[in-house]
Write an enzyme that holds these catalytic residues in place. Structure first.
Site, PDB file in Angstrom:
ATOM      1  N   ASP A  43       0.899  -1.081  -0.074  1.00 38.79           N
ATOM      2  CA  ASP A  43      -0.085   0.145  -0.074  1.00 38.79           C
ATOM      3  C   ASP A  43       0.714   1.067  -0.185  1.00 38.79           C
ATOM      4  OD1 ASP A  43      -2.756   1.236   0.624  1.00 38.79           O
ATOM      5  OD2 ASP A  43      -1.582   2.290   1.917  1.00 38.79           O
ATOM      6  N   TYR A  48       3.179   9.709  -0.142  1.00 36.99           N
ATOM      7  CA  TYR A  48       4.198   9.300   0.521  1.00 36.99           C
ATOM      8  C   TYR A  48       5.452   9.242   0.193  1.00 36.99           C
ATOM      9  CZ  TYR A  48       0.203   6.692   2.548  1.00 36.99           C
ATOM     10  OH  TYR A  48      -1.195   6.250   3.217  1.00 36.99           O
TER      11      TYR A  48
END
Ligand SMILES: NC(=O)c1ccc[n+]([C@@H]2O[C@H](COP(=O)([O-])OP(=O)(O)OC[C@H]3O[C@@H](n4cnc5c(N)ncnc54)[C@H](OP(=O)(O)O)[C@@H]3O)[C@@H](O)[C@H]2O)c1
Length: 271
Positions: A43, A48
């Site tokens: 994920d 990120y």
């Protein structure tokens, strides 16, 4: 690892590996370790900033691309048609792949017309660039709006752990055949000291983390714990292939609570 059905062609492994806050070499190593241990579901999110590190870890692991389930997410202020289309293309390059298994809208944004986002996601799916469509941090009202607009939602990724157990959302998702994914499944560590869970860990000779993840998966909810240490990555993988007793599952259900950890200013939970 057991799978859950997202749409007619796509299954999602019920245990995945979270990568929030992991970047660069730390991320590459953690994802490499996770693949070595047996995780086949990673994920990530544009936000990120670790797509390239993940791509490198996958390449170095020698695990075939088709054996890995990759989820990433469109950031909340990038939901206009052109933005989604160009971001998705960039993700393919960064992730060194020609498809994404599951693309999510990271957070709802009612300032951007949903019709644009729906059009982009639908086109990407028709072209095979993404295999399944999902959302994240949507409440029941956001889901209802998007479903009414024709978005083929297969997954809602939400914060879910013993101290935030989202009973209403489970009911709604089951009714609409939406698979739920539990993010921050360990409440970023906060739920690891709950006395009942410590007791159950002793009873089953398991870690508290394994008890929590097993409880989540017992509800057919996907769990995506994150860790940067081999010890925890292995520990969490041991949440598979055993079962809590029904009466203990019900006891954990009773913890309940509204301990929401991820609540940024732009979150729209009150809609
Ligand atoms: N869609 C969204 O808006 C959203 C928001 C948040 C998270 N997520 C996703 O969900 C994933 C998981 O959530 P999260 O990263 O917020 O938190 P989490 O998985 O609930 O907790 C991670 C923390 O727990 C520790 N930990 C992990 N396994 C452990 C174990 N077996 N025993 C003791 N401690 C353990 C880790 O320690 P170490 O770091 O020391 O290893 C880390 O500090 C994210 O990485 C991300 O992929 C999505």
């Amino acid at each position: 690892v057991e799978n859950l059905q997202l749409n007619e062609n796509v299954q999602i492994p019920i245990l995945g590996f979270g990568t929030y806050q992991l970047r660069g070499d730390e991320c590459r190593q953690a994802v490499g370790t996770a693949l070595e241990v047996g995780y086949r579901h990673i994920d990530t999110a544009d936000r990120y900033q670790n797509h390239s590190a993940i791509a490198n870890a996958i390449r170095e692991s020698g695990v075939a691309r088709q054996d890995i389930f990759l989820t990433t997410k469109i950031w909340w202020d990038r939901q206009h048609y052109d933005q989604v289309m160009s971001d998705a293309n960039r993700f393919l390059e960064e992730l060194q792949t020609d498809y994404i298994d599951l693309l999510l809208i990271h957070w709802p944004n009612r300032k951007i017309p949903l019709t644009e986002t729906v059009k982009a996601f639908t086109e990407l799916k028709d072209r095979g660039v993404i295999k399944a469509i999902g959302v994240s941090n949507f409440n029941i009202h956001h889901l209802t709006d998007a479903l009414n607009m024709g978005l083929q939602i297969t997954n809602n990724q939400i914060e879910f752990h013993p101290s935030l157990n989202q009973k209403e959302m489970i009911r709604f998702a089951n009714e609409h055949r939406i698979v739920l994914t539990a993010y921050s499944p360990l409440a970023q560590g906060q739920d690891l000291n709950i006395p009942l869970l410590l007791e159950l860990a002793e009873k089953y000779h398991r870690s508290v983390s394994q008890v929590i993840l097993n409880w989540i998966m017992s509800k057919n909810i996907v769990a995506i714990p994150r860790s940067s240490s081999r010890q925890y990555i292995e520990d969490n993988f041991q949440s598979l292939r055993w079962q809590l007793g029904v009466e203990d599952i019900e006891k954990i259900d009773q913890i309940g609570g509204t301990n929401r950890i991820n609540d940024p200013g732009f979150g729209d939970f009150k809609y």
